[in-house]
Design an enzyme around this catalytic site. Structure first.
Site, PDB file in Angstrom:
ATOM      1  N   HIS A  17     -70.739   1.085  53.756  1.00 36.21           N
ATOM      2  CA  HIS A  17     -70.136   2.048  52.818  1.00 36.21           C
ATOM      3  C   HIS A  17     -71.227   2.853  52.108  1.00 36.21           C
ATOM      4  O   HIS A  17     -71.142   4.063  51.999  1.00 36.21           O
ATOM      5  CB  HIS A  17     -69.324   1.322  51.731  1.00 36.21           C
ATOM      6  CG  HIS A  17     -68.137   0.552  52.209  1.00 36.21           C
ATOM      7  ND1 HIS A  17     -67.903  -0.750  51.833  1.00 36.21           N
ATOM      8  CD2 HIS A  17     -67.106   0.883  53.017  1.00 36.21           C
ATOM      9  CE1 HIS A  17     -66.787  -1.181  52.374  1.00 36.21           C
ATOM     10  NE2 HIS A  17     -66.273  -0.216  53.109  1.00 36.21           N
ATOM     11  N   LYS A  41     -53.063  -6.777  50.875  1.00 36.82           N
ATOM     12  CA  LYS A  41     -53.347  -8.166  50.516  1.00 36.82           C
ATOM     13  C   LYS A  41     -53.911  -8.198  49.110  1.00 36.82           C
ATOM     14  O   LYS A  41     -54.413  -7.200  48.613  1.00 36.82           O
ATOM     15  CB  LYS A  41     -54.391  -8.745  51.481  1.00 36.82           C
ATOM     16  CG  LYS A  41     -53.833  -9.061  52.837  1.00 36.82           C
ATOM     17  CD  LYS A  41     -54.807  -9.880  53.656  1.00 36.82           C
ATOM     18  CE  LYS A  41     -56.046  -9.068  53.983  1.00 36.82           C
ATOM     19  NZ  LYS A  41     -56.990  -9.778  54.850  1.00 36.82           N
ATOM     20  N   ARG A  92     -67.077   3.250  62.751  1.00 28.78           N
ATOM     21  CA  ARG A  92     -67.917   2.141  63.217  1.00 28.78           C
ATOM     22  C   ARG A  92     -68.032   2.121  64.740  1.00 28.78           C
ATOM     23  O   ARG A  92     -68.945   1.557  65.286  1.00 28.78           O
ATOM     24  CB  ARG A  92     -67.332   0.807  62.736  1.00 28.78           C
ATOM     25  CG  ARG A  92     -67.650   0.521  61.301  1.00 28.78           C
ATOM     26  CD  ARG A  92     -66.778  -0.541  60.716  1.00 28.78           C
ATOM     27  NE  ARG A  92     -65.479   0.007  60.386  1.00 28.78           N
ATOM     28  CZ  ARG A  92     -64.659  -0.523  59.490  1.00 28.78           C
ATOM     29  NH1 ARG A  92     -64.993  -1.630  58.881  1.00 28.78           N
ATOM     30  NH2 ARG A  92     -63.509   0.048  59.228  1.00 28.78           N
ATOM     31  N   SER A 129     -65.759  -5.383  55.039  1.00 30.37           N
ATOM     32  CA  SER A 129     -65.642  -6.213  53.832  1.00 30.37           C
ATOM     33  C   SER A 129     -65.099  -7.588  54.190  1.00 30.37           C
ATOM     34  O   SER A 129     -65.532  -8.606  53.644  1.00 30.37           O
ATOM     35  CB  SER A 129     -64.728  -5.532  52.813  1.00 30.37           C
ATOM     36  OG  SER A 129     -65.267  -4.291  52.440  1.00 30.37           O
TER      37      SER A 129
END
Ligand code: ADP
Length: 164
Positions: A17, A41, A92, A129
């Protein structure tokens, strides 16, 4: 003046990030990091903690500001509110593209908001993450993948979020 938004949940922020946001700051006069509250979540870190960590990480970089992206707010509306003409996203790998491309097309149809894709630096393209949290929760060393502001909180948090 050209402004861009870098959105994400940043739970927590990692060096993938950080690298994308720093590169966005080289391309745009102003970059707004939009920290999303809208999680499917329960996050490991509260919205306030995530904003604090991002603020500390980018305190050295002029032109980067941190803002919450409140639940129920469309990204296109947020960009209008802060005067941003583009969203900057890191890719990515090829697997990120289908979802990101359809979201970019939707955003352009909604309000002409453009999306700029930057390819992830090879040093960080494996980072997410979720992976950082998982490795940390199992006792693995993740310090080299996260900024200092996150290292401290992750250590303080111990194995919070550990689901075993
Ligand atoms: P999400 O909003 O899906 O939780 P994240 O908060 O993890 O996503 O990431 C926000 C954005 O940061 C992603 O949409 C992507 O553009 C970028 N990003 C995430 N991980 C990386 C990485 N390893 N390298 C480069 N960019 C990344």
């Amino acid at each position: 003046m050209q402004s861009a938004v870098c959105p994400g949940s940043f739970d927590p922020m990692h060096n993938g990030h950080v690298e994308i946001i720093a590169r966005a700051a080289n391309l745009f006069d102003e970059v707004v990091v939009a920290v999303s509250a809208n999680m499917h979540k329960t996050p490991m870190f509260s919205l306030e903690e995530r904003i604090e960590m991002a603020g500390e990480t980018f305190s050295y970089l002029r032109g980067v500001t941190i803002r919450p992206l409140r639940p129920g707010v469309l990204l296109t509306d947020f960009c209008k509110e802060v005067g941003a003409s583009a969203v900057v996203k890191g890719l990515r790998g090829a697997h990120d593209l289908p979802y990101e491309a359809s979201m970019a097309t939707m955003n352009r149809h909604l309000t002409s908001l453009e999306t700029v894709f930057l390819s992830a630096d090879g040093r960080y393209s494996h980072l997410s993450s979720t992976l950082v949290k998982e490795v940390h929760s199992l006792g693995g060393e993740v310090a080299e993948f996260i900024p200092r502001a996150v290292q401290k909180r992750l250590t303080d948090a111990g194995y919070r979020g550990h689901t075993r």
